[in-house]
Design a protein around this motif. Sequence first.
Motif, short mmCIF file in Angstrom:
data_model
loop_
_atom_site.label_atom_id
_atom_site.label_comp_id
_atom_site.label_asym_id
_atom_site.label_seq_id
_atom_site.Cartn_x
_atom_site.Cartn_y
_atom_site.Cartn_z
N LEU A 71 36.81 49.28 46.11
CA LEU A 71 36.07 49.47 45.30
C LEU A 71 35.39 51.49 46.21
O LEU A 71 34.75 51.04 47.37
CB LEU A 71 34.66 48.07 45.53
N SER A 72 34.31 51.86 45.51
CA SER A 72 33.15 53.18 46.00
C SER A 72 31.86 52.15 46.22
O SER A 72 31.74 51.90 45.46
CB SER A 72 33.32 54.12 44.86
N PRO A 73 31.66 52.74 46.83
CA PRO A 73 30.43 52.38 47.27
C PRO A 73 29.36 52.39 46.28
O PRO A 73 27.77 51.28 46.68
CB PRO A 73 29.68 54.03 48.97
N ASP A 74 28.83 53.41 45.17
CA ASP A 74 28.35 53.25 44.31
C ASP A 74 28.37 51.94 43.14
O ASP A 74 26.97 51.18 43.25
CB ASP A 74 28.46 54.61 43.51
N ARG A 75 29.61 51.26 43.28
CA ARG A 75 29.70 50.01 43.16
C ARG A 75 28.71 48.79 43.63
O ARG A 75 28.74 47.54 43.46
CB ARG A 75 30.97 49.62 42.73
N PHE A 76 28.90 48.57 45.63
CA PHE A 76 28.67 47.48 45.91
C PHE A 76 27.54 47.99 46.95
O PHE A 76 26.58 47.31 47.25
CB PHE A 76 29.96 47.54 46.98
N ILE A 77 26.89 48.90 47.20
CA ILE A 77 25.59 49.24 47.96
C ILE A 77 24.42 48.86 47.31
O ILE A 77 23.86 48.15 48.31
CB ILE A 77 25.55 51.40 48.57
N PRO A 78 24.28 49.16 46.28
CA PRO A 78 23.13 48.65 45.90
C PRO A 78 23.18 47.14 45.99
O PRO A 78 22.14 46.89 45.82
CB PRO A 78 22.98 49.49 44.22
N LEU A 79 24.36 46.45 45.68
CA LEU A 79 24.12 44.61 45.64
C LEU A 79 24.06 44.90 47.51
O LEU A 79 22.91 43.73 47.66
CB LEU A 79 25.64 44.40 45.60
N ALA A 80 24.48 45.29 48.45
CA ALA A 80 23.79 45.32 49.62
C ALA A 80 22.82 45.32 50.10
O ALA A 80 22.05 44.27 50.50
CB ALA A 80 25.03 45.89 50.30
N GLU A 81 22.13 46.26 49.63
CA GLU A 81 20.25 46.33 49.95
C GLU A 81 19.70 45.69 49.26
O GLU A 81 18.36 44.55 49.82
CB GLU A 81 20.23 47.75 49.10
N ILE A 86 23.24 44.89 53.43
CA ILE A 86 23.37 46.38 54.11
C ILE A 86 22.49 46.99 55.55
O ILE A 86 23.60 47.21 56.22
CB ILE A 86 22.58 47.28 53.33
N VAL A 87 21.83 45.73 56.12
CA VAL A 87 21.50 45.84 57.64
C VAL A 87 22.56 45.69 58.48
O VAL A 87 23.65 46.42 58.89
CB VAL A 87 19.88 44.95 57.63
N PRO A 88 23.23 44.63 58.76
CA PRO A 88 24.20 44.19 59.08
C PRO A 88 25.65 45.08 58.72
O PRO A 88 26.68 46.11 59.34
CB PRO A 88 24.84 42.89 58.84
N LEU A 89 26.17 45.80 57.64
CA LEU A 89 27.38 46.48 57.18
C LEU A 89 26.62 47.84 57.96
O LEU A 89 27.67 48.45 58.28
CB LEU A 89 26.96 46.12 55.82
N GLY A 90 25.23 48.04 57.68
CA GLY A 90 24.81 49.50 57.62
C GLY A 90 25.08 49.58 59.51
O GLY A 90 25.35 50.92 60.19
N SER A 124 20.45 53.69 54.35
CA SER A 124 19.77 53.22 53.20
C SER A 124 17.63 52.94 53.56
O SER A 124 17.74 52.96 54.62
CB SER A 124 20.36 51.67 52.45
N PRO A 125 17.34 52.78 52.43
CA PRO A 125 16.10 52.79 53.10
C PRO A 125 15.98 51.25 53.87
O PRO A 125 14.73 50.97 54.63
CB PRO A 125 15.39 52.66 51.52
N ALA A 126 16.66 50.49 53.92
CA ALA A 126 16.60 48.85 53.72
C ALA A 126 16.22 49.02 55.59
O ALA A 126 16.08 48.57 56.30
CB ALA A 126 17.24 47.95 53.19
#
Length: 286
Positions: A71-81, A86-90, A124-126
């Motif tokens: 999956l490309s990040p556009d599919r899951f980064i918004p969900l992670a945010e 997104i914090v642990p993933l980042g 990410s902003p978060a």
Amino acid sequence: AKSAGGNRFEHADPEADARAITRHGLTTALPTALERGEFFIEYQPLVHLADGKVHGAEALVRWSHPTHGVLSPDRFIPLAEHTGLIVPLGRWVLEQSVRQARAWQEELAAGTFAGPVRINVNLSPAQLHHPGLVADTVEVLERVGLAPGSLCLEVTESALIGADEDLLKPLRQLAEMGVDIALDDFGTGYSNLANLRRLPVSVLKLDRSFTQGMQQHPADAVDIKIVEGIVSLAHSLELAVTVEGVETGTQADHLRRLGCDTAQGWYYARPGPPEMLHTLSLADAV
Ligand code: C2E
Ligand code: CA
Ligand code: CA
Ligand code: CA
């Protein structure tokens, strides 16, 4: 009271329902995906427009999902945010990327890599709002042994529009340590150009939409003027200009002539495994 149409929760769009179900499934699978090691990083080289030599690489995360495939990040980064993952993933992306840059530097010292080995990581902003950002970044750099000057954090222009001092402070602290801050997707956020002076950034990453205008024959005259203006403003503020989405030699020629500093895009290389950068850098050296 129900209308004649019956159940108002009945959707007319089964595809939208399917997308919502997938989104829900992906969201609930995210935390375990991190534990199971389903994420991986591809690296895309940044090259100097003047001579085509490798300048560094941007880390781009992917999710190798057990049933949906990669999956490309556009599919899951918004969900992670949205869920805060997104914090642990980042943090994971940062650690992997810093380790990779360090490995490249060791190869450089051993003469099996022609460097230089700078690494760009998206924020990410978060993550920007997370109080641990500076401490986490410093901790990883020190533990892995990478100089702050080898790291560039990419923040989108839209994340910084209207940013107050509280939001800018961590970026300022990182910049003072020598970490480069790049303003990503620049030119899409309608930010006040005068505002640039206030931001602790050292690189403008020109959005792909400008690069696309350089593809036409002749190139889009308005895009040429705009890029010319941005480059001249950036250089007068001592900011470097990177262009993304360079897909053809024609685009590269225009952008080089306009004075852009570094470029990234399929014309040079698609994102790939770290070995790819290795091969590219050695090809440079001969
Ligand atoms: P971005 O930061 O603007 O990254 C550039 C995107 O353009 C990447 O898409 C890259 O694969 C793609 N690209 C590169 N060269 C070309 C080209 O010549 N033509 C075209 N059409 N596209 C090109 P990708 O990898 O799908 O990433 C999408 C976005 O996801 C990124 O946009 C970034 O905003 C976000 N992202 C990726 N990795 C991370 C991450 O680790 N953390 C966070 N927070 N966001 C990430
Ligand atoms: Ca980016
Ligand atoms: Ca970008
Ligand atoms: Ca983009």
